[in-house]
Each structure stands twice: as structure tokens, then as C-alpha cells.
Design an enzyme around this catalytic site. Structure first.
Site, PDB file in Angstrom:
ATOM      1  N   ARG A  89      61.390  -5.838  14.489  1.00 21.20           N
ATOM      2  CA  ARG A  89      61.041  -4.888  13.424  1.00 21.20           C
ATOM      3  C   ARG A  89      59.723  -4.235  13.800  1.00 21.20           C
ATOM      4  O   ARG A  89      58.720  -4.914  14.017  1.00 21.20           O
ATOM      5  CB  ARG A  89      60.922  -5.624  12.088  1.00 21.20           C
ATOM      6  CG  ARG A  89      60.503  -4.731  10.911  1.00 21.20           C
ATOM      7  CD  ARG A  89      61.503  -3.638  10.663  1.00 21.20           C
ATOM      8  NE  ARG A  89      61.283  -2.949   9.406  1.00 21.20           N
ATOM      9  CZ  ARG A  89      60.424  -1.941   9.222  1.00 21.20           C
ATOM     10  NH1 ARG A  89      59.676  -1.510  10.242  1.00 21.20           N
ATOM     11  NH2 ARG A  89      60.317  -1.365   8.037  1.00 21.20           N
TER      12      ARG A  89
ATOM     13  N   GLU B  39      66.758   4.464   5.296  1.00 22.39           N
ATOM     14  CA  GLU B  39      67.836   3.513   5.548  1.00 22.39           C
ATOM     15  C   GLU B  39      69.149   4.219   5.921  1.00 22.39           C
ATOM     16  O   GLU B  39      69.464   5.288   5.381  1.00 22.39           O
ATOM     17  CB  GLU B  39      68.076   2.647   4.310  1.00 22.39           C
ATOM     18  CG  GLU B  39      66.864   1.865   3.839  1.00 22.39           C
ATOM     19  CD  GLU B  39      66.402   0.834   4.859  1.00 22.39           C
ATOM     20  OE1 GLU B  39      67.242   0.406   5.676  1.00 22.39           O
ATOM     21  OE2 GLU B  39      65.222   0.466   4.825  1.00 22.39           O
TER      22      GLU B  39
ATOM     23  N   ARG C 203      62.753 -11.716  11.828  1.00 19.29           N
ATOM     24  CA  ARG C 203      62.628 -10.697  12.868  1.00 19.29           C
ATOM     25  C   ARG C 203      61.223 -10.713  13.459  1.00 19.29           C
ATOM     26  O   ARG C 203      60.238 -10.894  12.721  1.00 19.29           O
ATOM     27  CB  ARG C 203      62.931  -9.308  12.289  1.00 19.29           C
ATOM     28  CG  ARG C 203      64.323  -9.168  11.712  1.00 19.29           C
ATOM     29  CD  ARG C 203      64.533  -7.810  11.053  1.00 19.29           C
ATOM     30  NE  ARG C 203      63.629  -7.589   9.934  1.00 19.29           N
ATOM     31  CZ  ARG C 203      63.688  -6.542   9.112  1.00 19.29           C
ATOM     32  NH1 ARG C 203      64.618  -5.617   9.305  1.00 19.29           N
ATOM     33  NH2 ARG C 203      62.835  -6.414   8.120  1.00 19.29           N
TER      34      ARG C 203
END
Length: 249
Positions: free
Chosen positions: A135, A143, A186
Site C-alpha cells: 500500500r 476506488e 499490507r
């Protein structure tokens, strides 16, 4: 010697499964084809060395045995099985390639091969032989996956496609901040297109490129704030110049 033998065997098996179905199947992207080309060159180099070591009779015997092997395997492996084998082989080769880079490129930073793009600010890489989600720190793109797949946020697809064009199949470098992972597991990283110790912050850090080109906005989450001021200034410039998503505001 054992390691060399293993490498040769892997190379031969890899080329076999590629040549076996050249007329039926192709690897899914251009990146894989590039790896195949490089790998074939390496195998050709090995072949040249073998030509100097073995007699013509030995080589012809090997060719006959290998041809018989191919003929037998063609009749027992289905196209679907072959496709799965090819994909696993391609993934293995990417990992080998990544390991080679990590061992032979002199850098104090993590390096990885970008395997897949999830969306504009999240990627999947092969890092030290392990698949990891990354990330990008400090930037949030609209998104375009998950519940937004059928109805992406404005400029979400553009951001995702830009990241794909820019990073997929590349070797990238990672710079850490204070926090290592987010709540989803992440890895949190600044992604660089070149060694951070040699690169230009505004030109080679991909987090910054996304912001200054208007593909994402600044998202500051403590304690990862090393470049916060730079990110905010570049976002303001992108907004003033109506870059990317800011032309929609």
C-alpha cells in the site's frame, strides 16, 4: 555443480513447456514474453557450453531421448493442465529473476518485481521470493475494485490504469517510514522507480507522481509523515492546475 545442474534442468523444463504449446497457448502478458526471451538466451549460452563439452553423438542421443519424452508427455497432459503448469513456471521464473536482482544489484533498499496491480495505490509484488501486497504511503486514489468494481469512483479506472502502465513488470525499490504494515497486513512503502539514494524525489518516487499528476489525493496517517509537507504542496499545485481528478472538482 549441483546448483548448476538444477538451473539447467529448470531451464530445459521451462523451455519444454513453452515450446510444447506455442501453437495453442500464449503467456498472458508481454512481461512474461520478455522473460522467456531473456531466459532462452541464457539457455542458448548453456547449450553453446555443452557443445564444447559433449561429442556430437552424445548430443544426438540426448535429442532423441528428449524428443521421445516430449511425444509421450503431449499425449498425457491436457491443455488445461499445461496452462496451469505454464503459469506456475512463469511465476517461478519471476521469483528467480527477483532473487537475481536482489543478489546482484547493490542497494540498501528493498527491491521487488511488480506482479499485479490491484488499484491505483495498491500493488502486488514478489519480494524476496514471497508475494506481498504493498500500500503506497500518503496517497489515496479513487476506488475501482471490490464493491466499486461495477461502479468505480470518478477517475478510479484512470488511476488504476496509470499505475498498471507505469509499474507492472518493473523492478521497483521500497523506502520505509515508521510504520511497517497497515491493519490489513499490507506493507506500507514509498515506491521508487530507481534506487532512492540516487533518484530524484519529484521524478522517481511513484507516490509523488500519482499526486502531482492528479491521480490521487494526499492521505496522511500517523506515524508515516516523512514526506507529508511535500505531498501537500504538490497536491495544491495539481489542484490549481486542474490535473487529473481535480478537473472534475
Amino acid at each position: 555443480m549441483k546448483k548448476l545442474s538444477i538451473i539447467i534442468i529448470i531451464g530445459i523444463i521451462f523451455l519444454f513447456f513453452i515450446s510444447l504449446s506455442e501453437d495453442k497457448l500464449s503467456l498472458e502478458n508481454n512481461t512474461s514474453s520478455e522473460y522467456i526471451t531473456v531466459f532462452k538466451k541464457g539457455i542458448n549460452g548453456i547449450k553453446a557450453g555443452m557443445d564444447k563439452t559433449f561429442s556430437e553423438e552424445d548430443i544426438e542421443g540426448f535429442k532423441r531421448g528428449f524428443s521421445n519424452f516430449i511425444y509421450k508427455v503431449k499425449n498425457i497432459i491436457t491443455d488445461e493442465e499445461l496452462k496451469r503448469i505454464k503459469q506456475k513456471t512463469a511465476d517461478l521464473f519471476r521469483e528467480i529473476n527477483n532473487s537475481v536482482w536482489n543478489n546482484f544489484i547493490d542497494s540498501d533498499y528493498e527491491k521487488a518485481l511488480v506482479k499485479r496491480i490491484i488499484d491505483g495505490d495498491t500493488i502486488v509484488v514478489i519480494l524476496n521470493g514471497v508475494e506481498e501486497k504493498i500500500r503506497l504511503i500518503g496517497v489515496n486514489t479513487p476506488e475501482s475494485v471490490g464493491k466499486y468494481k461495477s461502479n468505480p469512483q470518478p477517475y478510479g479506472k484512470e488511476a488504476s490504469n496509470f499505475t498498471k502502465r507505469s509499474l507492472l513488470g518493473r523492478i521497483v525499490y521500497f523506502e520505509k517510514d515508521v510504520g511497517d504494515k497497515d491493519k490489513y497486513g499490507r506493507l506500507l512503502r514509498y515506491v521508487w522507480l530507481t534506487d532512492p539514494s540516487k533518484g530524484n524525489l519529484n521524478e522517481d518516487m511513484f507516490n509523488i507522481i500519482l499526486i502531482k499528476e492528479g491521480y490521487g489525493s494526499v492521505m496522511t496517517i500517523q506515524p508515516n509523515v516523512k514526506y507529508q509537507k511535500t505531498f501537500v504542496n504538490l497536491e495544491r499545485q495539481a489542484r490549481e492546475n486542474k490535473k487529473g481528478l481535480w478537473q472534475l472538482k
